[in-house]
Design an enzyme around this catalytic site. Sequence first.
Site, PDB file in Angstrom:
ATOM      1  N   GLU A   1       0.841  -1.196   0.000  1.00 33.13           N
ATOM      2  CA  GLU A   1       0.000   0.000   0.000  1.00 33.13           C
ATOM      3  C   GLU A   1       0.877   1.248   0.000  1.00 33.13           C
ATOM      4  OE1 GLU A   1      -2.776   2.316   3.298  1.00 33.13           O
ATOM      5  OE2 GLU A   1      -2.348   0.192   3.561  1.00 33.13           O
TER       6      GLU A   1
ATOM      7  N   ASP B   1      -1.222  -1.291   5.696  1.00 32.58           N
ATOM      8  CA  ASP B   1      -1.136  -0.762   7.060  1.00 32.58           C
ATOM      9  C   ASP B   1      -2.089  -1.516   7.983  1.00 32.58           C
ATOM     10  OD1 ASP B   1       0.627   1.073   6.094  1.00 32.58           O
ATOM     11  OD2 ASP B   1      -0.777   2.757   6.065  1.00 32.58           O
TER      12      ASP B   1
ATOM     13  N   ASP C   1      -4.273  -0.565   9.979  1.00 30.03           N
ATOM     14  CA  ASP C   1      -5.355   0.304  10.439  1.00 30.03           C
ATOM     15  C   ASP C   1      -6.601   0.032   9.597  1.00 30.03           C
ATOM     16  OD1 ASP C   1      -4.778   1.441   8.002  1.00 30.03           O
ATOM     17  OD2 ASP C   1      -4.060   3.350   8.811  1.00 30.03           O
TER      18      ASP C   1
ATOM     19  N   ASP D   1      -8.043   1.844   7.198  1.00 28.43           N
ATOM     20  CA  ASP D   1      -7.813   2.061   5.762  1.00 28.43           C
ATOM     21  C   ASP D   1      -7.055   0.894   5.147  1.00 28.43           C
ATOM     22  OD1 ASP D   1      -9.177   4.316   5.246  1.00 28.43           O
ATOM     23  OD2 ASP D   1      -7.468   5.683   5.227  1.00 28.43           O
TER      24      ASP D   1
END
Length: 652
Positions: free
Chosen positions: A436, A514, A516, A518
């Site tokens: 990403e 990541d 998280d 997102d």
Amino acid sequence: MTDNEKNLASGSYSADNIQVLEGLEAVRKRPAMYIGDIGEKGLHHLVYEVVDNSIDEALAGYCNDIRVTILEDNSISVWDNGRGIPVGIMEKEQKSALEVVLTVLHAGGKFDKGTYKVSGGLHGVGVSCVNALSTYLKAEVRREGKIHMLDFSCGKPLHEVQILGDSTETGTTITFTPDNSIFITTEYKYDTLASRLRELSFLNAGIKLSLTDLRHKKDDGSYKSDTFFSEKGLEEFVRYIDAAKEALIEDVIHINTEKQGVPVEVAITYNTSYNENVYSYVNNIHTIEGGTHLTGFRRGLSRTLKKYADDMKMLDKVKVDISGDDFREGLTAVVSIKVAEPQFEGQTKTKLGNNEVMGAVDQAVGEALGYYLEEHPKEAKIIVEKVILAATARYAARKAREMVQRKSPLTGGGLPGKLADCSSKDPAVCEIFLVEGDSAGGTAKQGRDRGFQAILPLRGKILNVEKAMQHKVLESEEIRNIYTALGVTIGTEEDTKELNLAKLRYHKVVIMTDADVDGSHIATLILTFFFRHMRPLIELGYIYIATPPLYLCKKGKVEEYCWDDRQRQAFIDKYGDGNESAVHTQRYKGLGEMNATQLWDTTMNPEHRTLRQVTIENAAEADHIFSMLMGEDVAPRREFIEENATYAKIDV
């Protein structure tokens, strides 16, 4: 009439019906040969083997209630109201039939054609295999007015068959504890078992299957439980799969018949999506690689729709040729057949090879679909218009595909410019990280082992393929980069959508995002792409998800990476005496916050990293979940998020 045929006609099921083919010796030494693996998949397979025996009783017409219970210690109990496993003494073995069934591999009623016409299960290793891989197994049989019981340890009987008392009921209860010296994990997943029982309820209309988890007590004192019952079988299965999709026609075309001696059940509907979702089963086993029944289904569907469209002169003004793929765009169908002696082949032994089945399914689908189209001209017109749209879009997709596969001397023989390739050319050892963002991609390029690790940075969130036509998918730059980096091509001279993996360049494709919300969303978008457009890579076990740590915890000179809050709290308890302020915690919001060495040490180094392999245990269930998460319908997605708000994840 033979004795076995007489027994079948009278509904009797006794020790005479049990035939022994071979012994049990190797199961504990090589368990993976018999149940697939010794991980989570194999652990749950034990339950399926026992449930399959109860389903066999149901298929024979003697059972309509099956109850699975997860006990407090992760043992399993399976209860049914069938006839009960025979307990009489077998003349040849001089042992109780119950003992033989549970101690000898390939001993059971399904090898005696007079007992079961068809039986579920793939290899028929049955409860004896479960017994061999359990530290403890108890069989209770209710038949002939008595309750009979036999205990086992690691496959060996602990005593003769005992009579516990009287019973006016019939049936069998098998309770077993998986051997933790064999299995990597012995913790059962409720959702995995629920998914299979739901599937079995759809495939076997009229049978009640329930699941209860004694490990989870609710506030009201009851236990977590579900009951699965389908009155209409595959019709309800198709509606369940398509629940989050927009229907093209309201009807489900449901076929339940017998052709050429083969029981055939098929359910067909169309939605507004651009994917084909056909699930095929033989004797309740999901045939991942298809086979002759799937070929017969596709042939019958295409032939009948094409004939109807020609007869109605609906194709006269169409400027493009119609192919078989076009008839299946937006199609959701389930094909379930029962075969007395299925012949399985293919890489995973889940491809049906029985040639006689092809014509039977073709004929069944052709007749029923032909009647439906004649009687429902409005729906028939809508389906054919969808087919014509699919053919037109396919020509646009071919142009987009040619762009994907065109060689460009400017980017190193057609490879994307952003790809940092590895030096090895052996796909079996090469791995590619889909990372990403450019920042994390740069860090990964610095930290990787260039010998076998390639890096492809992806910009932002890739296209949600759940809502896109194929030519739009192939026009997406990020998706084109994935195709060209992997070396995967689409289609042949016949212009199909089939994947060509002959030049696949990596046997490990690692999604690295990541840790998280997102990042999870991006990972789900990428997974949706692989599930819808490169599913064979998942089925071959080539897709993985990287697990970067959430924290770096420090106390003095002691440093530890922590992957979740539980590990972080354990560090605080150990080195900070439970005082959070005494420990310095660095929270990694993104991969880019780690330097190259940290990323290598925690997430990329094969000696220390943890990769989660993406598997499809239940493709129909995965289809339902992807449609719900990534489709147009908001209500089911909101409900899912509310139920899983504290920790939302997707297992496929």
